[in-house]
Design a protein around this motif. Sequence first.
Motif, PDB file in Angstrom:
ATOM      1  N   UNK A 125       1.224  14.542 -12.473  1.00  0.00           N
ATOM      2  CA  UNK A 125       1.936  13.292 -12.729  1.00  0.00           C
ATOM      3  C   UNK A 125       1.757  12.405 -11.509  1.00  0.00           C
ATOM      4  N   UNK A 126       1.299  11.186 -11.715  1.00  0.00           N
ATOM      5  CA  UNK A 126       0.972  10.279 -10.615  1.00  0.00           C
ATOM      6  C   UNK A 126       2.199   9.503 -10.165  1.00  0.00           C
ATOM      7  N   UNK A 127       2.473   9.573  -8.857  1.00  0.00           N
ATOM      8  CA  UNK A 127       3.603   8.870  -8.251  1.00  0.00           C
ATOM      9  C   UNK A 127       3.156   7.525  -7.683  1.00  0.00           C
ATOM     10  N   UNK A 128       1.985   7.489  -7.071  1.00  0.00           N
ATOM     11  CA  UNK A 128       1.493   6.268  -6.453  1.00  0.00           C
ATOM     12  C   UNK A 128       0.008   6.340  -6.209  1.00  0.00           C
ATOM     13  N   UNK A 129      -0.554   5.257  -5.728  1.00  0.00           N
ATOM     14  CA  UNK A 129      -2.005   5.183  -5.531  1.00  0.00           C
ATOM     15  C   UNK A 129      -2.306   4.230  -4.379  1.00  0.00           C
ATOM     16  N   UNK A 130      -3.533   4.326  -3.863  1.00  0.00           N
ATOM     17  CA  UNK A 130      -3.905   3.530  -2.688  1.00  0.00           C
ATOM     18  C   UNK A 130      -4.749   2.316  -3.038  1.00  0.00           C
ATOM     19  N   UNK A 131      -5.415   2.310  -4.185  1.00  0.00           N
ATOM     20  CA  UNK A 131      -6.300   1.199  -4.512  1.00  0.00           C
ATOM     21  C   UNK A 131      -7.606   1.240  -3.750  1.00  0.00           C
ATOM     22  N   UNK A 132      -7.949   2.374  -3.183  1.00  0.00           N
ATOM     23  CA  UNK A 132      -9.171   2.535  -2.400  1.00  0.00           C
ATOM     24  C   UNK A 132      -8.916   3.500  -1.260  1.00  0.00           C
ATOM     25  N   UNK A 133      -9.861   3.593  -0.339  1.00  0.00           N
ATOM     26  CA  UNK A 133      -9.720   4.469   0.826  1.00  0.00           C
ATOM     27  C   UNK A 133     -10.114   3.674   2.052  1.00  0.00           C
ATOM     28  N   UNK A 134      -9.235   3.607   3.050  1.00  0.00           N
ATOM     29  CA  UNK A 134      -9.531   2.827   4.251  1.00  0.00           C
ATOM     30  C   UNK A 134     -10.590   3.538   5.090  1.00  0.00           C
ATOM     31  N   UNK A 138     -10.506   4.363   8.119  1.00  0.00           N
ATOM     32  CA  UNK A 138      -9.966   5.376   9.039  1.00  0.00           C
ATOM     33  C   UNK A 138      -9.382   6.578   8.295  1.00  0.00           C
ATOM     34  N   UNK A 139      -9.391   6.527   6.958  1.00  0.00           N
ATOM     35  CA  UNK A 139      -8.821   7.563   6.084  1.00  0.00           C
ATOM     36  C   UNK A 139      -7.292   7.492   6.008  1.00  0.00           C
ATOM     37  N   UNK A 140      -6.620   6.911   7.019  1.00  0.00           N
ATOM     38  CA  UNK A 140      -5.173   6.722   6.931  1.00  0.00           C
ATOM     39  C   UNK A 140      -4.931   5.528   6.009  1.00  0.00           C
ATOM     40  N   UNK A 141      -4.402   5.773   4.802  1.00  0.00           N
ATOM     41  CA  UNK A 141      -4.313   4.736   3.780  1.00  0.00           C
ATOM     42  C   UNK A 141      -2.912   4.703   3.194  1.00  0.00           C
ATOM     43  N   UNK A 142      -2.340   3.506   3.087  1.00  0.00           N
ATOM     44  CA  UNK A 142      -0.990   3.365   2.547  1.00  0.00           C
ATOM     45  C   UNK A 142      -0.980   3.669   1.056  1.00  0.00           C
ATOM     46  N   UNK A 143       0.034   4.424   0.621  1.00  0.00           N
ATOM     47  CA  UNK A 143       0.219   4.742  -0.795  1.00  0.00           C
ATOM     48  C   UNK A 143       1.289   3.818  -1.352  1.00  0.00           C
ATOM     49  N   UNK A 144       0.958   3.100  -2.423  1.00  0.00           N
ATOM     50  CA  UNK A 144       1.905   2.225  -3.099  1.00  0.00           C
ATOM     51  C   UNK A 144       2.468   2.974  -4.306  1.00  0.00           C
ATOM     52  N   UNK A 145       3.789   3.050  -4.396  1.00  0.00           N
ATOM     53  CA  UNK A 145       4.424   3.779  -5.488  1.00  0.00           C
ATOM     54  C   UNK A 145       4.242   3.022  -6.792  1.00  0.00           C
ATOM     55  N   UNK A 146       4.010   3.765  -7.867  1.00  0.00           N
ATOM     56  CA  UNK A 146       3.899   3.167  -9.190  1.00  0.00           C
ATOM     57  C   UNK A 146       5.251   2.624  -9.639  1.00  0.00           C
TER      58      UNK A 146
END
Length: 427
Positions: free
Chosen positions: A158-167, A169-177
């Motif tokens: 079950x998906x909680x959130x997504x990043x919309x891509x990969x930065x 530096x690999x450290x990428x903010x997750x935006x909650x659905x």
Amino acid sequence: MTLFAKLKATSITAATLSLLGGAGMPLGAAPTPLQPLAVPDTMLLAQNFGNTAVNEANFLVVAAPGSAAQPYKLLIVEQIKPKPACWSLANESQRPTQVNPLWNSFDYTGVCRVQKDSNGYGIRLNDQDLQAPRFEVNQQNGELLLQFAPTTTSRDRITIGRTGGISSTKFTKIYLNPGWSLTKRTFGGQIVSSNLIYFTNSLTLAQLQGETPPTPTPPTPTPPTPPRPTSPFKDIQGNRYAADIERAASLGVISGFAEDNTFRPSTPLTREQAVSVVMEIAKRVLPSSELAKLPQTVYASPFPDVAASRWSALKLAQAKQLGLVTGDYGTGEFRPADQVSRAELIAMVRKLALARGQIVPNISNPPAFSDLGGHWAAEAIQQMAAYCRIATPLNEMGTNFAPQTSALRDYTASVAVRIIDCPQARP
């Protein structure tokens, strides 16, 4: 002393415990300021846990580099004191959003709280704790998805959130659905000592899994009034493209502005922002074999006026290789900060549709535009009007396409949804 006696004693003395937070400038206050309960979570009864809302501006949900076996891991970072900052965001208005992990550069004790595993976060559904969920950060279609399995052996995700891509530096903010929020675990009205963070949803597990619950027998012949759906953005109510904006945001194609929970639908897009949206569309409509051929890093300027270090350089290089954009005749410049016109937007989308496959008209009565005579993009605009009605009149009224008018964020979001959902979900 028995467990229940300990709990009673704890409830009597809890009021004397110190407030959460530290000295210095106050952070955004949580809606319900509570005191931490000093008793460890393991001493408390799970069925008596509660939760309280937090100020999400003080929290960061981030996908961080992991190991070979687990390439990405989940971290939740809380800013306890206002200074020094625990993180910074390199491009907050864009997705993916690059996170600079400042908490790794100093002793963050008492300033930042970093929850690194399921001892620090959990799932709360319909006011109930979910026992033993398994969290995963999975890479799919060029982005990272924060997901959980209901049990350690479940195959459901079950998906909680997504990043919309990969930065980079690999450290990428997750935006909650939509529907998900952060809360803190409480017991007896007080935050527990672990400061455990819940990913919270008002739905039940069965509803999240798509199961249809039994229909209750209404007490009266009059059906209950359905709850009014909530929008992820506070400024799109009444907008003609509101549904498409929400769909585009959920797909991660175009994002809103987290600082004030707005979408700013009437704001024009720049040429580089439009290319960013079109490349996000490309990730969802082109075969993975074609996407694999695109550059993943930029070592040279894709255009004379676009430095390799510019935030849009990689997507511009990818779009250039796909033949979606070219430089100006004579100079080769791209003019990334100029506003993109409606004609330029449709021209790019048409090239993407051609890269996807043959464009077959599927609208029986497409709009005919009265202001395209002699315009360089007239054929492309008219063709895309007959294909899933991607090109439509200005403000969806009249016969003018207004090709030189700047493309706005709301119309761009609608164009993105139309081509992604076309032709399967369109007439």
